[in-house]
Design a protein around this motif. Structure first.
Motif, PDB file in Angstrom:
ATOM      1  N   VAL A 118      41.210  33.578  36.541  1.00 38.93           N
ATOM      2  CA  VAL A 118      40.193  34.589  36.683  1.00 38.93           C
ATOM      3  C   VAL A 118      38.847  33.978  36.428  1.00 38.93           C
ATOM      4  O   VAL A 118      37.997  34.396  37.021  1.00 38.93           O
ATOM      5  N   VAL A 119      38.783  32.955  35.261  1.00 39.91           N
ATOM      6  CA  VAL A 119      37.573  32.493  35.277  1.00 39.91           C
ATOM      7  C   VAL A 119      36.974  31.827  36.426  1.00 39.91           C
ATOM      8  O   VAL A 119      35.904  31.810  36.908  1.00 39.91           O
ATOM      9  N   ALA A 120      37.764  31.056  36.959  1.00 39.20           N
ATOM     10  CA  ALA A 120      37.652  30.174  38.178  1.00 39.20           C
ATOM     11  C   ALA A 120      37.071  31.096  39.312  1.00 39.20           C
ATOM     12  O   ALA A 120      36.463  30.604  40.237  1.00 39.20           O
ATOM     13  N   MET A 121      37.742  32.295  39.340  1.00 39.99           N
ATOM     14  CA  MET A 121      37.409  33.119  40.428  1.00 39.99           C
ATOM     15  C   MET A 121      36.014  33.752  40.290  1.00 39.99           C
ATOM     16  O   MET A 121      35.721  33.992  41.309  1.00 39.99           O
ATOM     17  N   LEU A 122      35.975  34.448  39.251  1.00 40.49           N
ATOM     18  CA  LEU A 122      34.575  35.058  38.934  1.00 40.49           C
ATOM     19  C   LEU A 122      33.288  34.274  38.659  1.00 40.49           C
ATOM     20  O   LEU A 122      32.304  34.743  38.667  1.00 40.49           O
ATOM     21  N   ARG A 123      33.538  33.163  38.066  1.00 34.50           N
ATOM     22  CA  ARG A 123      32.295  32.212  37.503  1.00 34.50           C
ATOM     23  C   ARG A 123      31.369  32.061  39.065  1.00 34.50           C
ATOM     24  O   ARG A 123      31.879  32.116  40.144  1.00 34.50           O
ATOM     25  N   PRO A 124      30.118  31.647  38.505  1.00 29.93           N
ATOM     26  CA  PRO A 124      29.283  31.484  39.562  1.00 29.93           C
ATOM     27  C   PRO A 124      29.787  30.283  40.374  1.00 29.93           C
ATOM     28  O   PRO A 124      30.086  29.300  39.683  1.00 29.93           O
ATOM     29  N   GLY A 125      29.671  30.111  41.498  1.00 31.92           N
ATOM     30  CA  GLY A 125      30.254  29.062  42.325  1.00 31.92           C
ATOM     31  C   GLY A 125      31.829  29.126  42.402  1.00 31.92           C
ATOM     32  O   GLY A 125      32.496  28.033  43.121  1.00 31.92           O
ATOM     33  N   GLY A 126      32.433  30.345  42.094  1.00 33.68           N
ATOM     34  CA  GLY A 126      33.793  30.178  42.058  1.00 33.68           C
ATOM     35  C   GLY A 126      34.470  30.931  43.492  1.00 33.68           C
ATOM     36  O   GLY A 126      33.505  31.258  44.429  1.00 33.68           O
TER      37      GLY A 126
END
Lengths: 100, 372
Positions: B129-137
């Motif tokens: 989820v973090v990898a999906m939502l983070r900037p650049g994700g």
């Protein structure tokens, strides 16, 4: 006669080690418990005083006695087994000598 | 009139900490004693010499367990006194009902933490989820794709096309969407910045590495560390003085085995997520003719969710316990065992990668995924 001296010795030593560790633990924990109780009042303190007293006066000493008692019994059994084996060996030797 | 009670919280907690430590070591001693006495009994000493030796490890273990419970409770009472006086030191005076209330609150918090520790392990969807939502994700990449941003493979080059610029007056949302854009417009296909986006094997390798390798900056940026921190943190809590396995302690084989099993489950999940991620990226790329960013991350998230759901279920918990118990059969945990386990994981990952690559190549009839 069956008696494994090596396993018997290991068992007796393990019993003595356990008794020693329990003695050591109680020698540290009981003073710490007393210190905790020094200013501790109320129903929980009463409950703990009973529990600690029971450990100190009854369960731990009883357990240490049992452990050491069985360690001694195993040691004695080892001695008895050695003596009995020697008796058997001598009797066998006498029998062999009488057959010559 | 309300009954008053008093205590020095630090004295109670000092007794509790030392007592629990001692109770844990007595428990280990009791188990060891049981093994030695069992071996002696199995040798069947002549009963005329020695009557049957009782299982003295059992009462010692019962004593240790009882002591553990008492000493843990004393610590909780100490905390309750401390909380009743807002953490002041010295003798604390409080009403008995106030201490009971704090004890109840403390017990509720511990219950909550114990429940949390059961569901926090192996939740690999969280880093996804973090990898999906983070900037650049994945999400900003996908939104950029919807706005026309494309990575297209042409004659051995990867060309970045479409809306990809950020201006000083761009909104935060626009900046977010553009956060993962490639800085250039034309890359050789073997460039390590773009190769993982278009090649299945490189994509898998990068996803797997950033999931398990703390030396890789993406391990921290992508959020994989959160999955490991939650898993190891929950394991540590279980064997702490407040966890379900407090009586075993950190020196126990159970704690080491839990870490080993959860490391294995984590590595396998990261591997499966990386396979799904690289596979989905390859499949959508082949279908749309250009990289569709975010789809791979979404596939990895689905795998993480599936594993997390399974590991939290009663069946998953049972399987995990069985694995931990299975490892416990081994007499010694040695560096050799660790190396073997690592080799097994590596071998498994290599085998699965080869199989999956063959599958995608044959499915999409290309020598390399995306026709490179």
């Amino acid at each position: 006669m069956r008696f494994d001296h090596q396993l018997a010795s290991a068992a007796a030593n393990a019993l003595r080690d356990a008794a020693r560790q329990l003695q050591q633990v109680m020698s540290i924990d009981v003073p710490l418990g007393d210190r905790a109780l020094a200013h501790w009042t109320g129903p929980h303190a009463d409950q703990f005083r009973t529990l600690l007293g029971d450990q100190r006066k009854r369960t731990a000493p009883q357990l240490i006695d049992d452990l050491l008692n069985w360690a001694r019994r195993i040691d004695s059994a080892g001695d008895a087994a050695t003596a009995l084996q020697a008796q058997h060996d001598r009797a066998n030797q006498r029998w062999r000598d009488s057959q010559k | 009139m309300t009954a008053l009670c008093s205590a020095v919280p630090s004295d109670l907690m000092a007794y509790s900490a030392k007592g629990m430590d001692h109770a844990a070591s007595l428990g280990l001693m009791a188990k060891s004693l049981t093994g030695v006495l069992d071996a002696f009994r199995a040798s069947r000493p002549d009963p005329s010499i020695l009557p049957a030796v009782p299982a003295l490890g059992d009462p010692l273990l019962r004593f240790a367990s009882g002591k553990m419970g008492t000493d843990q409770w004393v610590g909780h009472v100490g905390l309750a006194f401390q909380a009743a006086d807002a953490g002041k030191t010295g003798i604390v005076l409080a009403s008995a009902s106030a201490i009971d209330g704090k004890l109840h609150d403390g017990a509720s918090v511990l219950d909550d933490l114990r429940s949390w520790s059961k569901v926090a392990k192996n939740q690999w969807w969280f880093p996804s989820v973090v990898a999906m939502l983070r900037p650049g994700g994945g999400l900003p990449n996908f939104l950029a794709w919807l706005k026309g941003y494309r990575l297209v493979v042409e004659d051995g080059f990867v060309i970045a096309k479409g809306w990809r610029y950020v201006f000083d007056d761009s909104t935060i949302f626009q900046k977010y969407i553009q956060s993962a854009r490639l800085p250039g417009t034309r890359y050789t296909a073997t460039n390590p910045d773009v190769l993982p986006l278009i090649d299945f094997k490189a994509g898998f390798s990068r996803s797997f590495t950033e999931g398990i390798n703390p030396a890789d900056a993406r391990f921290w940026k992508g959020g994989a560390w959160i999955g490991w921190a939650l898993t190891y943190g929950a394991d540590a809590f279980d064997y702490s003085p407040w966890g379900d396995h407090a009586k075993d302690g950190f020196a126990s084989k159970g704690f080491v085995n839990s870490l080993v099993v959860d490391t294995g489950v984590g590595a396998a999940t990261v591997g499966a997520s990386a396979l799904a991620s690289a596979g989905a990226a390859a499949a959508t790329g082949a279908a749309f003719g250009s990289v569709v960013p975010g789809v791979g991350t979404l596939a990895g998230l689905a795998v993480g969710l599936g594993v997390g759901f399974f590991m939290t279920s009663p069946t998953g918990q049972h399987v995990r316990e069985a694995m931990i118990h299975g490892l416990g059969v081994a007499e010694d945990w040695t560096a050799h065992t660790a190396v073997t386990a690592y080799d097994d994981v590596k071998g498994f990952a290599g085998h699965e990668l080869h199989g999956a690559e063959s599958f995608f190549k044959s499915t999409f009839h290309v020598p390399h995924v995306f026709g490179l």
